[in-house]
Design an enzyme around this catalytic site. Structure first.
Site, PDB file in Angstrom:
ATOM      1  N   TYR A  66       0.837  -1.212   0.000  1.00 15.67           N
ATOM      2  CA  TYR A  66       0.000   0.000   0.000  1.00 15.67           C
ATOM      3  C   TYR A  66       0.871   1.261   0.000  1.00 15.67           C
ATOM      4  O   TYR A  66       0.640   2.199  -0.776  1.00 15.67           O
ATOM      5  CB  TYR A  66      -0.897  -0.044   1.240  1.00 15.67           C
ATOM      6  CG  TYR A  66      -1.915   1.059   1.352  1.00 15.67           C
ATOM      7  CD1 TYR A  66      -3.095   1.015   0.612  1.00 15.67           C
ATOM      8  CD2 TYR A  66      -1.714   2.133   2.219  1.00 15.67           C
ATOM      9  CE1 TYR A  66      -4.047   2.025   0.741  1.00 15.67           C
ATOM     10  CE2 TYR A  66      -2.661   3.135   2.345  1.00 15.67           C
ATOM     11  CZ  TYR A  66      -3.823   3.078   1.611  1.00 15.67           C
ATOM     12  OH  TYR A  66      -4.753   4.078   1.729  1.00 15.67           O
TER      13      TYR A  66
ATOM     14  N   LYS B 183       1.040   4.152  -2.843  1.00 16.10           N
ATOM     15  CA  LYS B 183       0.682   5.534  -2.542  1.00 16.10           C
ATOM     16  C   LYS B 183       1.869   6.488  -2.734  1.00 16.10           C
ATOM     17  O   LYS B 183       1.678   7.666  -3.048  1.00 16.10           O
ATOM     18  CB  LYS B 183       0.111   5.643  -1.127  1.00 16.10           C
ATOM     19  CG  LYS B 183      -1.213   4.887  -0.941  1.00 16.10           C
ATOM     20  CD  LYS B 183      -2.311   5.421  -1.867  1.00 16.10           C
ATOM     21  CE  LYS B 183      -3.680   4.839  -1.559  1.00 16.10           C
ATOM     22  NZ  LYS B 183      -4.734   5.412  -2.428  1.00 16.10           N
TER      23      LYS B 183
HETATM   24  P1  NAI Z   1     -13.347   2.371   0.858  1.00 12.28           P
HETATM   25  O1  NAI Z   1     -12.849   0.953   0.875  1.00 12.28           O
HETATM   26  O2  NAI Z   1     -14.522   2.708   1.696  1.00 12.28           O
HETATM   27  O3  NAI Z   1     -13.642   2.836  -0.637  1.00 12.28           O
HETATM   28  C1  NAI Z   1     -12.836   2.472  -1.716  1.00 12.28           C
HETATM   29  C2  NAI Z   1     -13.706   2.380  -2.925  1.00 12.28           C
HETATM   30  O4  NAI Z   1     -12.897   1.998  -4.060  1.00 12.28           O
HETATM   31  C3  NAI Z   1     -14.790   1.298  -2.782  1.00 12.28           C
HETATM   32  O5  NAI Z   1     -16.026   1.815  -3.193  1.00 12.28           O
HETATM   33  C4  NAI Z   1     -14.322   0.207  -3.726  1.00 12.28           C
HETATM   34  O6  NAI Z   1     -15.369  -0.574  -4.267  1.00 12.28           O
HETATM   35  C5  NAI Z   1     -13.596   1.010  -4.785  1.00 12.28           C
HETATM   36  N1  NAI Z   1     -12.670   0.196  -5.565  1.00 12.28           N
HETATM   37  C6  NAI Z   1     -11.777  -0.702  -5.094  1.00 12.28           C
HETATM   38  N2  NAI Z   1     -11.148  -1.304  -6.113  1.00 12.28           N
HETATM   39  C7  NAI Z   1     -11.654  -0.777  -7.255  1.00 12.28           C
HETATM   40  C8  NAI Z   1     -11.409  -0.993  -8.631  1.00 12.28           C
HETATM   41  N3  NAI Z   1     -10.506  -1.898  -9.047  1.00 12.28           N
HETATM   42  N4  NAI Z   1     -12.088  -0.251  -9.547  1.00 12.28           N
HETATM   43  C9  NAI Z   1     -13.020   0.668  -9.140  1.00 12.28           C
HETATM   44  N5  NAI Z   1     -13.306   0.896  -7.842  1.00 12.28           N
HETATM   45  C10 NAI Z   1     -12.627   0.182  -6.915  1.00 12.28           C
HETATM   46  O7  NAI Z   1     -12.085   3.243   1.242  1.00 12.28           O
HETATM   47  P2  NAI Z   1     -11.914   4.797   1.630  1.00 12.28           P
HETATM   48  O8  NAI Z   1     -11.455   4.840   3.016  1.00 12.28           O
HETATM   49  O9  NAI Z   1     -13.099   5.575   1.200  1.00 12.28           O
HETATM   50  O10 NAI Z   1     -10.665   5.155   0.706  1.00 12.28           O
HETATM   51  C11 NAI Z   1     -10.722   5.913  -0.480  1.00 12.28           C
HETATM   52  C12 NAI Z   1      -9.305   6.233  -0.916  1.00 12.28           C
HETATM   53  O11 NAI Z   1      -8.649   6.959   0.117  1.00 12.28           O
HETATM   54  C13 NAI Z   1      -8.441   5.008  -1.181  1.00 12.28           C
HETATM   55  O12 NAI Z   1      -7.584   5.239  -2.271  1.00 12.28           O
HETATM   56  C14 NAI Z   1      -7.643   4.877   0.103  1.00 12.28           C
HETATM   57  O13 NAI Z   1      -6.442   4.199  -0.106  1.00 12.28           O
HETATM   58  C15 NAI Z   1      -7.433   6.329   0.451  1.00 12.28           C
HETATM   59  N6  NAI Z   1      -7.106   6.572   1.836  1.00 12.28           N
HETATM   60  C16 NAI Z   1      -8.005   6.281   2.846  1.00 12.28           C
HETATM   61  C17 NAI Z   1      -7.664   6.521   4.156  1.00 12.28           C
HETATM   62  C18 NAI Z   1      -8.589   6.257   5.291  1.00 12.28           C
HETATM   63  O14 NAI Z   1      -8.178   6.449   6.442  1.00 12.28           O
HETATM   64  N7  NAI Z   1      -9.815   5.837   5.081  1.00 12.28           N
HETATM   65  C19 NAI Z   1      -6.348   7.062   4.508  1.00 12.28           C
HETATM   66  C20 NAI Z   1      -5.485   7.335   3.396  1.00 12.28           C
HETATM   67  C21 NAI Z   1      -5.875   7.091   2.116  1.00 12.28           C
END
Ligand code: NAI
Length: 247
Positions: A155, A159
């Site tokens: 990860y 990133k």
């Molecule tokens: P989440 O797991 O709730 O949402 C991620 C979304 O991406 C989901 O709707 C999922 O279905 C979609 N997804 C996954 N693989 C996919 C693919 N191959 N094609 C299309 N869609 C796909 O996660 P969250 O927390 O909303 O994270 C969103 C972004 O923020 C991610 O990139 C995550 O790495 C980043 N992030 C989140 C943090 C946190 O604390 N929640 C911290 C730092 C970064």
């Protein structure tokens, strides 16, 4: 409204941070394409919430890790709407494990979705943005990509890769009126972080000077700013939204 007549694509916008970003862009008048790969029902929920507030949106299924599928998605949006102004590369997954125990599959899956997924969308959209001589690309990185994080070799690498991709694309496209920036969230309360144990959450909390976790809306407002005219002279930057975790 700040984004009237703009068309935006937000990847992984069925829930969490992506959904909050989609809602924020739509609130300012953008037509939002809600990309999803998993649950159609959740993507449609994002679309309905936008429409209930008088906004405009549609949902498109596409696995961002699939190069050809991304081309098809982007070409479809451009042929239907005639333009594409804002890309938010938000889709992301985790497959946490210590480096010593991490499988090749765990490494590849995370790189393919988080890093290659962003490349796929940026590559296919760049031609249209260059033609328009305008565009905003916002990539969701992470504090793990800036500072590293034990148990997240895959990860963190994805990133950190997003940051290199952001800076390079920013340099390549700055003269064409396109800005490319990254947001590095800290710990944001979503389904992705809900699965962590209380012990892990406590140890993360110790590293947050503000002593509370962030909300998806914190990231959404930063993305909205970067997508707006207010940020027209900002490119190639990584903005940490993390309660002071990384300084
Ligand atoms: P989440 O797991 O709730 O949402 C991620 C979304 O991406 C989901 O709707 C999922 O279905 C979609 N997804 C996954 N693989 C996919 C693919 N191959 N094609 C299309 N869609 C796909 O996660 P969250 O927390 O909303 O994270 C969103 C972004 O923020 C991610 O990139 C995550 O790495 C980043 N992030 C989140 C943090 C946190 O604390 N929640 C911290 C730092 C970064």
């Amino acid at each position: 409204m700040m984004l009237e007549d703009h068309v935006a694509l937000v990847t992984g916008a069925g829930r969490g941070i992506g959904k909050a970003i989609a809602l924020a862009l739509a609130d300012e008048g953008a037509f939002v394409v809600v990309n999803y790969n998993g649950s159609e029902a959740r993507a449609m929920e994002t679309v309905s919430q936008i429409q209930e507030k008088g906004g405009r949106a549609e949902a498109i299924r596409c696995n961002v890790a699939d190069f050809a599928a991304c081309r098809e998605m982007v070409e479809g949006i451009i042929s239907h709407h005639g333009r594409l102004d804002i890309l938010v590369n938000n889709a992301g997954i985790t497959r946490d494990n210590l480096l010593m125990k991490m499988s090749e599959e765990e490494f590849d899956a995370v790189i393919d979705t988080n890093l290659k997924g962003a490349f796929n969308c940026m590559k296919h959209i760049s031609r249209q943005m260059i033609k328009q001589r305008s565009g905003r690309i916002i990539n969701i990185s992470s504090v793990s990509g800036v500072a590293g994080n034990a148990g997240q070799a895959n990860y963190s690498a994805s990133k950190a890769g997003i940051i290199g991709l952001t800076k390079t694309a920013a340099r390549e496209m700055a003269a064409r009126g396109i800005t490319v920036n990254a947001i590095a969230p800290g710990f944001i309360r979503t389904d992705m972080t809900d699965v962590l144990s209380d012990g892990v959450k406590d140890s993360i909390m110790e590293k947050i000077p503000m002593k509370h976790f962030g909300d998806p809306e914190d990231i959404a407002q930063t993305a909205l700013f970067l997508a707006s005219e207010h940020a027209k002279y900002i490119t190639g930057q990584v903005i940490c939204v993390d309660g002071g975790m990384v300084m």
